[in-house]
Design an enzyme around this catalytic site. Structure first.
Site, PDB file in Angstrom:
ATOM      1  N   TYR A  15     -13.778 -71.530 101.810  1.00 42.05           N
ATOM      2  CA  TYR A  15     -13.755 -72.182 100.497  1.00 42.05           C
ATOM      3  C   TYR A  15     -12.572 -71.732  99.650  1.00 42.05           C
ATOM      4  CZ  TYR A  15     -18.570 -73.561 101.547  1.00 42.05           C
ATOM      5  OH  TYR A  15     -19.696 -74.084 102.114  1.00 42.05           O
ATOM      6  N   LYS A  28     -20.247 -63.977 112.359  1.00 39.06           N
ATOM      7  CA  LYS A  28     -19.983 -64.594 113.664  1.00 39.06           C
ATOM      8  C   LYS A  28     -18.823 -63.837 114.307  1.00 39.06           C
ATOM      9  CE  LYS A  28     -20.737 -67.984 116.617  1.00 39.06           C
ATOM     10  NZ  LYS A  28     -22.005 -68.187 117.334  1.00 39.06           N
ATOM     11  N   ASP A  33     -26.061 -67.727 114.052  1.00 39.24           N
ATOM     12  CA  ASP A  33     -26.939 -68.691 114.728  1.00 39.24           C
ATOM     13  C   ASP A  33     -28.293 -68.062 115.036  1.00 39.24           C
ATOM     14  OD1 ASP A  33     -24.856 -67.399 116.092  1.00 39.24           O
ATOM     15  OD2 ASP A  33     -25.186 -68.510 117.934  1.00 39.24           O
ATOM     16  N   ASP A  47     -23.726 -70.297 101.842  1.00 37.26           N
ATOM     17  CA  ASP A  47     -24.019 -71.612 101.264  1.00 37.26           C
ATOM     18  C   ASP A  47     -25.147 -72.278 102.056  1.00 37.26           C
ATOM     19  OD1 ASP A  47     -23.829 -73.929  99.836  1.00 37.26           O
ATOM     20  OD2 ASP A  47     -21.831 -74.498 100.520  1.00 37.26           O
TER      21      ASP A  47
END
Ligand code: NAD
Length: 340
Positions: A124, A173, A206, A230
Site C-alpha cells: 500500500y 509469508k 495461508d 487488511d
C-alpha cells in the site's frame, strides 16, 4: 481533568451514532470534552474542503479523535479523507479487537483476539507502474522497513502487556517473500526476546487463514503487515458477526505523548438508513471505549462496555440490523440503564 477529543461526526448515519455515543460516554463517567470538527461530505458543504485546516489543527492539538464514517466518492471527486488522515498523522498501527458478543448472531463462540496491522507500508506504499507502454504488465512493490516493522511489533507487544494478553502471533509469508517478509519476521523474533512474559509464535498467512476459521479461540494478539492485516481484520470481524459492531483504533506513536490516536467505527455511512434514527451505534461506542482505555479512563471504558454487552444481550433492546426492534435512541437508553 477532562481530555479534549476532536469529534468528527461523519456523513450519513454519522451524526446519529455520534450523538448516541456521546450520551453513552457521558453516562459511563468518561471525563471527555468534545471539540466538534468537520470532515468528509459535511465539510465540503460547509468549508468547500473535505479535510479543512481547522480539523487538522484540532486533531494535532488534542492528539485524540473519535471519527464517524466518511463518504468517499467512487471514481472522481476528492481523495479518501480516511487515507489522508492516516498519512498526515502517520497513524502506523491499526488495532482491531474482535470478540464474540452474546446476542450478536455469529458462527463462533469464545473469540477474543486483536489484530494489529501495520498501516503505512507494504503493497500500500503506492509504488506501482506499468512495465510496458501498452500496459500489458504492471508491478506493485511492497516496501517493508526495519523502522516500520519494529514500531508496529513493539506496539503489539506493549498492547499485549497493557491489556493482560498472553501471546503475540506474527503473521507473514517469509517462506516465499524471503527479504521483505523475512525482515518483518526477523524484527519480530528479536523484539520478542524483550518480552519474556508474552509468548511469541510466527505463522504463515495461508495457514493462519485456515486456523482462524477452524479454531479462532487459539489466537490472542496478531501482528502483521498492511495487506495481510487488511484481509485478516475483515475475516476476523466476520467471525463475530460482521463490521457493524467492530471498533478500531489508529495509533500514531508508541509511548509518545505527541502521537495522535484516532478511534473509529469500521462500517460505512449506511446511506440507505441515514436520517431514520435506526442505525446501530455499537461500533462507534466500542471505539469510544478503546479511546477511554487509551487515556487511562479504564473504569469508564468498562462501564460503557458493560452497558453495550447487556443491551446487545437482550433481543428487546437490539437494533434492527441485529434482528431487534429498538431504534438508536432506545438502544442507547438500554445501554445507559444497564451501566448502573
Ligand atoms: P456501509 O457500511 O455504509 O453499508 C453496508 C450495509 O450495512 C448497508 O445496508 C447499511 O445500512 C448497513 N450498515 C452499516 N453500518 C450500519 C450501522 N451502524 N447500523 C445499521 N446498519 C448499518 O458500506 P457501503 O454502503 O459500502 O458504503 C457507503 C459509504 O460509506 C461509501 O461512501 C463508502 O466510501 C463509505 N465508507 C466509509 C468508511 C469509513 O469512513 N471508515 C468505511 C466504509 C465505507
Amino acid at each position: 481533568m477532562k481530555r479534549t477529543v476532536s469529534l468528527i461526526e461523519g456523513d450519513g448515519i454519522g451524526p446519529e451514532i455520534a450523538e448516541a455515543t456521546v450520551r453513552a460516554v457521558e453516562a459511563a463517567g468518561g471525563e471527555l470534552a468534545w471539540e466538534r470538527v468537520d470532515a468528509g461530505a459535511a465539510a465540503v458543504d460547509r468549508h468547500k474542503d473535505p479535510l479543512p485546516a481547522v480539523t487538522i489543527e484540532s486533531i494535532k492539538n488534542n492528539r485524540l479523535a473519535l471519527k464517524g464514517p466518511l463518504a468517499t466518492p467512487s471514481g472522481g471527486g476528492y481523495r479518501s479523507v480516511n487515507v489522508t488522515l492516516r498519512q498526515h498523522f502517520d497513524l502506523y498501527a491499526n488495532v482491531r479487537p474482535v470478540r464474540t458478543i452474546a446476542g450478536v448472531p455469529s458462527r463462533y463462540t469464545g473469540v477474543d483476539l486483536v489484530i494489529v496491522r501495520e498501516n503505512t507500508e507494504d503493497l500500500y506504499a503506492g509504488v506501482e507502474h506499468y512495465v510496458d507502454p501498452r500496459r500489458t504488465a504492471a508491478e506493485s512493490i511492497a516496501i517493508i522497513t526495519k523502522f516500520g516493522s519494529e514500531r508496529v511489533i513493539v506496539y503489539a507487544f506493549e498492547y499485549a502487556r497493557r491489556h493482560g494478553r498472553k501471546k503475540v502471533t506474527l503473521v507473514h509469508k517469509a517462506n516465499i517473500l524471503k527479504m521483505s517478509n523475512g525482515l518483518f519476521l526477523d524484527c519480530g523474533k528479536e523484539i520478542a526476546q524483550r518480552y519474556p512474559d508474552i509468548a511469541f509464535e510466527d505463522m504463515i498467512v495461508d495457514a493462519t487463514a485456515m486456523k482462524l476459521v477452524i479454531a479462532p479461540e487459539r489466537f490472542d494478539v496478531i501482528v502483521t503487515m498492511n495487506l495481510f492485516g487488511d484481509i485478516l481484520s475483515d475475516l476476523t470481524a466476520g467471525l463475530v458477526g460482521g463490521l457493524g459492531v467492530a471498533p478500531a483504533a489508529n495509533i500514531g506513536a508508541v509511548e509518545d505523548a505527541a502521537g495522535v490516536a484516532m478511534f473509529e467505527a469500521v462500517h460505512g455511512t449506511a446511506p440507505d438508513i441515514a436520517g431514520k434514527g435506526i442505525a446501530n451505534p455499537t461500533g462507534l461506542m466500542l471505539s469510544a471505549a478503546m479511546l477511554l482505555d487509551h487515556v487511562e479512563q479504564r473504569a469508564a471504558a468498562e462501564r460503557l462496555r458493560k452497558g453495550i454487552y447487556a443491551a446487545l444481550g437482550d433481543a428487546a433492546t437490539r437494533t434492527g440490523d441485529l434482528g431487534g426492534k429498538a431504534n438508536t435512541a432506545q438502544y442507547t437508553d438500554a445501554v445507559i440503564r444497564a451501566m448502573a
